[in-house]
Motif scaffolding. Structure first.
Motif: not given
Length: 375
Positions: A109-117, A142-151
């Motif tokens: 749906a979002s055409r992106s990786p989706l982090v779930l918790f 957003d795969v161009t910036r990634g997913f950090t601990a802050a995110d």
């Protein structure tokens, strides 16, 4: 491509710094007893790439080496989710304070990786999402910036994780990086546990590799679980064909994965049930007989859609291969053709003159006719 729990823990989580319990993979009850002697109180877990192992009797607690041997003997040889249990993971019991759910998936749906918790873990996530949808938090990446601990910390805000929040956020960021680095379709920890001593530990791991990335991940491919194939799917593999048997009644013969999937979607859209996926490609004329035989060997097939669209591959060459196969196999099910692209005029003429079948101008009409015939 699916993997057993111990592979995900050893080759992925452990190497990325996500803590997992001490464990030993065993193939005999005696080995399970020996492992328990070295570990202490253990959990014995069936190693198959399938869910709901606990409900199927594939997970048991053992307080002593003798109990570990007994439960391992009961679990080994079981069939769970269609897989025979040949290995068990004998793993240290954990003193759990709270259980969480964490995952990264490829989201269409979002055409992106989706982090779930979710702060409620250890249960079937489908049940949680249905009963308490707000409890499952989501972050499209957003795969161009990634997913950090802050995110991750932003995703966890307000859940009341207390002192564990930083460790959980760190685990989520590491999980996302593993997902990217290892071409995953799914990387899931359920449960991700907060132990009574304050540590955050992954008690399970489900990993699914994108098949298209296999060439980039040879070490992982070597450790993958053998695919669970039907007899027809095994035949397809032996002939170099990607054939997936389904429970529908409309067979499909099309050139290329994209066109095959489109045909499946159109069948489903109009209320029909596709009977197979079969990627035959532009060399249909060399594999047509095997492919046609595979599709028709499915006992549920009541009609057939032949859908060709030529670009570089010429449709009259593909049609000639199918016609020769049809004349050799002489199937009794009705077939409905749709042919477009390079060589379509010649292909339509061949089908009309050799088989006495009039191809449809529109794919939708061929599909509708096949659905009606299958009824």
């Amino acid at each position: 491509m699916n993997f057993e729990e111990h592979v995900g823990k050893t080759l992925l989580l452990g190497r990325a710094g996500i803590a997992t319990p001490q464990g030993v993979v065993c193939t005999t009850p005696e080995q399970a007893a020996d492992a328990a002697r070295g570990i202490g109180r253990v959990v014995v877990k069936a190693q198959v790439p399938a869910g709901q192992r606990g409900k199927a009797g594939g997970i048991a607690i053992a307080e002593t080496p003798q109990q570990a041997e007994i439960v391992a003997r009961e679990i080994l040889g079981k069939t769970i989710g269609g897989y025979a249990v040949e290995r068990v993971l004998v793993e240290a019991q954990a003193e759990i304070d709270r259980e969480f759910y964490a995952a990264v998936v490829t989201d269409v749906a979002s055409r992106s990786p989706l982090v779930l918790f979710a702060s409620d873990g250890g249960i079937e996530i489908e049940e949680l999402a249905a009963e308490k949808p707000a409890a499952l938090r989501r972050a499209a990446v957003d795969v161009t910036r990634g997913f950090t601990a802050a995110d991750a910390a932003e995703l966890l805000r307000g859940l009341g994780l207390g002192a564990a929040e930083a460790a959980v956020a760190d685990a989520l960021a590491r999980l996302y990086q593993l997902y990217r680095d290892h071409d995953a379709e799914l990387l899931e920890i359920n449960p991700l546990a907060l132990l009574r001593d304050g540590r955050v530990v992954a008690l399970d791991c489900k990993f699914v590799l994108d098949d298209a990335a296999a060439l980039r991940q040879p070490a992982l491919v070597a450790a993958a679980a053998p695919p669970r194939l039907t007899a027809l799917e095994r035949r397809g593999t032996e002939h170099g064909l990607k054939f997936i048997q389904l429970d529908g009644n409309v067979g499909i013969l099309a050139n290329g994965a994209g066109l095959t999937m489109t045909t499946m979607d159109v069948i489903a859209y109009f209320g029909g049930r596709p009977a197979n996926f079969l990627e035959i490609g532009g060399d249909a004329y060399t594999k047509a007989e095997v492919a046609l035989d595979l599709v028709l060997a499915n006992p549920g097939v009541k009609s057939l859609v032949v859908n060709f669209c030529g670009a570089f591959a010429r449709t009259e060459v593909m049609a000639a291969g199918v016609i020769r196969s049809w004349e050799a196999l002489r199937p009794s099910v009705p077939a409905f053709f749709s042919i477009h692209g390079t060589g379509a005029e010649e292909a339509v003429k061949l089908v009309r003159e050799r088989l006495g079948i009039e191809p449809y101008d529109l794919m939708e009409d061929a599909v509708l006719a096949a659905i009606e015939a299958a009824r």
